[in-house]
Design an enzyme around this catalytic site. Structure first.
Site, PDB file in Angstrom:
ATOM      1  N   ASP A 102       0.825  -1.202   0.000  1.00 27.12           N
ATOM      2  CA  ASP A 102       0.000   0.000   0.000  1.00 27.12           C
ATOM      3  C   ASP A 102       0.865   1.260   0.000  1.00 27.12           C
ATOM      4  OD1 ASP A 102      -2.346   1.467   0.019  1.00 27.12           O
ATOM      5  OD2 ASP A 102      -2.563   1.412   2.198  1.00 27.12           O
ATOM      6  N   ASN A 135     -10.528  -2.675  -6.648  1.00 26.72           N
ATOM      7  CA  ASN A 135      -9.671  -1.745  -7.404  1.00 26.72           C
ATOM      8  C   ASN A 135     -10.227  -1.380  -8.788  1.00 26.72           C
ATOM      9  OD1 ASN A 135      -6.521  -3.018  -6.050  1.00 26.72           O
ATOM     10  ND2 ASN A 135      -7.709  -1.233  -5.436  1.00 26.72           N
TER      11      ASN A 135
HETATM   12  C1  FPP Z   1      -1.644   0.079  -3.552  1.00 25.50           C
HETATM   13  O1  FPP Z   1      -1.225   1.415  -3.544  1.00 25.50           O
HETATM   14  C2  FPP Z   1      -1.083  -0.659  -4.670  1.00 25.50           C
HETATM   15  C3  FPP Z   1      -1.811  -1.261  -5.662  1.00 25.50           C
HETATM   16  C4  FPP Z   1      -3.282  -1.198  -5.721  1.00 25.50           C
HETATM   17  C5  FPP Z   1      -1.192  -1.962  -6.782  1.00 25.50           C
HETATM   18  C6  FPP Z   1       0.086  -2.699  -6.493  1.00 25.50           C
HETATM   19  C7  FPP Z   1       0.765  -2.932  -7.784  1.00 25.50           C
HETATM   20  C8  FPP Z   1       2.111  -2.906  -7.979  1.00 25.50           C
HETATM   21  C9  FPP Z   1       3.088  -2.754  -6.901  1.00 25.50           C
HETATM   22  C10 FPP Z   1       2.654  -3.024  -9.351  1.00 25.50           C
HETATM   23  C11 FPP Z   1       2.670  -4.336 -10.006  1.00 25.50           C
HETATM   24  C12 FPP Z   1       2.695  -5.518  -9.155  1.00 25.50           C
HETATM   25  C13 FPP Z   1       3.175  -6.733  -9.489  1.00 25.50           C
HETATM   26  C14 FPP Z   1       2.999  -7.849  -8.534  1.00 25.50           C
HETATM   27  C15 FPP Z   1       3.861  -7.019 -10.735  1.00 25.50           C
HETATM   28  P1  FPP Z   1      -2.318   2.546  -3.719  1.00 25.50           P
HETATM   29  O2  FPP Z   1      -2.368   2.907  -5.163  1.00 25.50           O
HETATM   30  O3  FPP Z   1      -3.595   2.116  -3.114  1.00 25.50           O
HETATM   31  O4  FPP Z   1      -1.675   3.714  -2.893  1.00 25.50           O
HETATM   32  P2  FPP Z   1      -2.459   4.885  -2.121  1.00 25.50           P
HETATM   33  O5  FPP Z   1      -3.243   4.203  -1.030  1.00 25.50           O
HETATM   34  O6  FPP Z   1      -1.344   5.718  -1.590  1.00 25.50           O
HETATM   35  O7  FPP Z   1      -3.310   5.596  -3.120  1.00 25.50           O
END
Ligand code: FPP
Length: 263
Positions: free
Chosen positions: A39, A87
């Site tokens: 996160d 998401n």
């Molecule tokens: C959460 O941060 C992250 C995600 C919803 C996506 C995670 C994806 C990756 C790390 C990239 C690709 C992954 C793989 C396994 C190849 P957020 O966007 O919710 O952050 P925020 O809460 O600060 O908005």
């Protein structure tokens, strides 16, 4: 790469810090399964004045660090929450960018996965992923299927409630068709109806970004999991953070409902 305060000015890495943490890990008490809620990509990007997708791009570096560190230590399963069923509600451009990044990462990392004997797996509603993503994922799963080292499990289009409802439906169908006696449903039967069937439950769940929530992740499986909330954003996650979380886990007393004296 970590630098000591003094060494930072000389741009000299301080590997002893990394080694110190790594050497504090008791290899006899390693968690078999670590799960991570990655996160803070968006907030990290905002802090840097970058678009959100750059947070996800930099998050891939952290995925590599976590996978490498876990595999080197001998952890058997590493499960990463990469995309939840919720998401899809994000802006279309971000969803498309995440799907494209997944495909790109899977394709770029396949050689590293094979070189390191890592088997890629997925949990979640994969059937309902966009065809291009699903096909790339299935290809990588097949390409690494014979690897016998760490299992890298991507939770994609996953939510624990979806998984629990699916399991209930599956068992209800079997019961309705006479294949299953409802009285025989116990913990083990139920666990075998989940998408994590055959995997040990995660002993350690890590969440970055400082938020202290489970967000619909592995609700059944973390019943006795130790929770570790790190005050860093996911793109900042490095091997040292995994070492620190494992050391912290190893200092906890896991009682499973018993008293300290009984352990
Ligand atoms: C959460 O941060 C992250 C995600 C919803 C996506 C995670 C994806 C990756 C790390 C990239 C690709 C992954 C793989 C396994 C190849 P957020 O966007 O919710 O952050 P925020 O809460 O600060 O908005």
């Amino acid at each position: 790469m970590f630098y000591t305060f003094a060494a930072r000015r000389q741009i000299t890495p301080a590997p002893s810090f990394t080694m110190d943490l790594k050497s504090q890990i008791n290899k006899e008490k390693l968690p078999r399964h670590i799960a991570i809620i990655m996160d803070g990509n968006g907030r990290w990007a905002k802090q840097q004045g970058l678009p959100r997708v750059e947070g996800h791009r930099n998050g891939v570096v952290a995925v590599r660090e976590a996978s490498e560190a876990a595999a080197e230590l001998g952890v058997e399963y590493l499960t990463l929450y990469a995309f939840s069923t919720e998401n899809w509600a994000r802006p279309e451009t971000e969803v498309n960018a995440l799907m494209a990044l997944l495909v790109e990462t899977i394709q770029n990392e396949i050689k590293t996965l094979n070189d390191n004997n890592i088997r890629l797996r997925a949990i979640g509603d994969i059937e309902n992923m966009p065809p291009h993503t699903r096909e790339a994922l299935q290809w990588a799963i097949n390409e690494t299927a014979k690897n016998s080292g760490m299992n890298l499990v991507l939770a994609l289009n996953y939510s624990a409630r979806w998984e629990l409802v699916e399991a209930a439906r599956k068992l209800a169908r079997q019961a309705a068709s006479g294949l299953l006696d409802p009285q025989s449903i116990n913990d083990e039967v139920f666990a075998n109806a989940l998408s994590t069937t055959g995997m040990p439950d995660p002993e350690l769940l890590i969440r970055t970004s400082g938020e202290k929530r489970i967000s619909n992740f592995l609700l059944w499986q973390i019943a006795y999991g130790e929770l570790c909330f790190l005050p860093i954003m996911w793109p900042e996650f490095r091997k040292e953070h995994l070492y620190q979380a494992i050391i912290d886990y190893q200092h906890r007393e896991r009682r499973f409902g018993k008293t300290s004296e009984q352990l």
